[in-house]
Enzyme design. Structure first.
Site, mmCIF file in Angstrom:
data_model
loop_
_atom_site.group_PDB
_atom_site.id
_atom_site.type_symbol
_atom_site.label_atom_id
_atom_site.label_comp_id
_atom_site.label_asym_id
_atom_site.label_seq_id
_atom_site.Cartn_x
_atom_site.Cartn_y
_atom_site.Cartn_z
ATOM 1 N N HIS A 84 -14.339 8.766 54.050
ATOM 2 C CA HIS A 84 -13.056 8.064 54.143
ATOM 3 C C HIS A 84 -13.012 6.900 53.152
ATOM 4 C CE1 HIS A 84 -12.583 10.397 57.771
ATOM 5 N NE2 HIS A 84 -13.595 9.781 58.349
ATOM 6 N N GLU A 143 -15.199 3.542 60.900
ATOM 7 C CA GLU A 143 -15.214 4.038 62.270
ATOM 8 C C GLU A 143 -16.594 3.876 62.877
ATOM 9 O OE1 GLU A 143 -15.756 8.782 61.904
ATOM 10 O OE2 GLU A 143 -14.079 7.982 60.747
ATOM 11 N N HIS A 199 -20.420 11.879 56.025
ATOM 12 C CA HIS A 199 -20.792 12.104 57.417
ATOM 13 C C HIS A 199 -20.200 13.407 57.941
ATOM 14 C CE1 HIS A 199 -16.821 10.138 57.632
ATOM 15 N NE2 HIS A 199 -16.642 10.846 58.746
ATOM 16 N N ARG A 210 -12.540 15.975 52.447
ATOM 17 C CA ARG A 210 -13.590 16.944 52.750
ATOM 18 C C ARG A 210 -14.460 17.179 51.519
ATOM 19 N NH1 ARG A 210 -9.268 20.169 54.629
ATOM 20 N NH2 ARG A 210 -8.828 19.758 56.816
#
Length: 317
Positions: free
Chosen positions: A98, A116, A173, A193
């Site tokens: 991200h 996150e 991740h 992705r």
């Protein structure tokens, strides 16, 4: 004065990697047998939660944020800053990354990037996550991607229930199969992705990859984030501060009895992982149970809890 918890109706998302554990574990009425995500506390346009109780019943969380900012300590900004999800990964999620705020705003016109963190609710024995990579430079990263050297490139770590993982923006991740997590994140839906195991959707198509963007935003070389959880007791409530960083502060709470006169730091996001009980404010008492998501607004300065339950709680830092 509005002085009661704001209970929220979750939004569910069908995902290629999803399953049925959101129904089996939390009793949610899920829309499909491949339901991957429960957006429990969300004001994001892609899935805003609806308020279930009180004077604001029927409003979305975004509408409450726009019209009743006093419930949120008068915090500035056009967009509610956090998003809380529960994810059921029946199969592996794609390997992804991200962006930070600046890149998300400039390239994607999204209000926030995406940092996150994950609390591991449950996972199978010997479960793993992809967390980071072994490339020392962008050129080496690109070469490993081009040559399909995924086992050489991707770094994996073992996990078990109760683990906590911090995933700053830029971290490569992936959540592994058989894992259920509660995710606290910036309110963003931007995902790039890197690798999707060459799998196909129900139409026989592979999903898009975003290699260029991934390399632009990825942390290369990878560095682990360092943090130290801190635990204390407040009555029969054990509070473990899992992390405090620039976007959010996240806690695990374990209640076994009564905790009185708890101070509300600003406005508190609460997700009930297990058990049941009651929350008492100056306006009265409300019941909660496993799978509930609610916000204690900033107009509630102190509150009390009674019951046997565990929670993940969070607020903006």
């Amino acid at each position: 004065m509005y002085a009661e918890p704001i209970f929220l109706q979750p939004v569910f998302k069908d995902r290629i990697w999803g399953g049925t554990k959101l129904r089996e574990t939390f009793g949610y009425q899920i829309p499909s047998e491949t339901t991957g995500e429960c957006w429990g506390i969300s004001a994001h346009t892609n899935g805003p939660s609806t308020i279930l109780n009180g004077p604001l019943k029927g409003l979305t969380l975004d509408e409450a944020w726009q019209k009743h900012r006093g419930l949120f300590a008068g915090q500035e900004g056009d967009d509610f800053p956090l998003l809380v999800k529960i994810l059921d990964a029946k199969t592996d999620l794609s390997v992804q990354v991200h962006p930070d705020d600046e890149y998300a705003q400039r390239v994607e016109h999204e209000a926030f990037g995406k940092t996150e963190c994950w609390y591991i609710i449950d996972c199978e024995e010997e479960s793993e996550l992809v967390y980071g990579h072994h490339a020392k430079s962008k050129d080496e990263f690109q070469a490993m991607v081009d040559n399909g050297q995924w086992d050489k490139l991707l770094r994996k770590i073992k996990i078990q229930p109760g683990d906590f993982v911090y995933v700053p923006n830029g971290t490569i991740h992936a959540i592994g199969a058989g894992t259920m997590i509660l995710e606290t994140q910036q309110s963003s839906d931007v995902t790039y992705r890197v690798y999707d195991y060459d799998r196909k959707d129900d139409q026989g198509n592979t999903r898009d990859l975003h290699i260029k963007q991934s390399i632009e935003v990825a942390m290369i070389p990878h560095e682990d984030a360092h943090f130290q959880p801190v635990e204390n007791k407040q009555g029969d409530l054990t509070v473990k501060k899992l992390i405090k960083e620039s976007y959010f502060t996240v806690y695990h709470w374990a209640l076994n009895g009564t905790a009185q006169a708890l101070e509300n730091p600003m406005y508190l996001l609460v997700s009930v992982l297990d058990g049941e009980g009651e929350i008492e404010t100056q306006n009265g008492t409300s019941s909660f149970k496993k799978g509930d998501h609610f916000i204690v607004p900033s107009t509630v300065k102190k509150f009390s809890l009674k019951g046997n339950a565990s929670f993940i709680t969070s607020h903006s830092s």
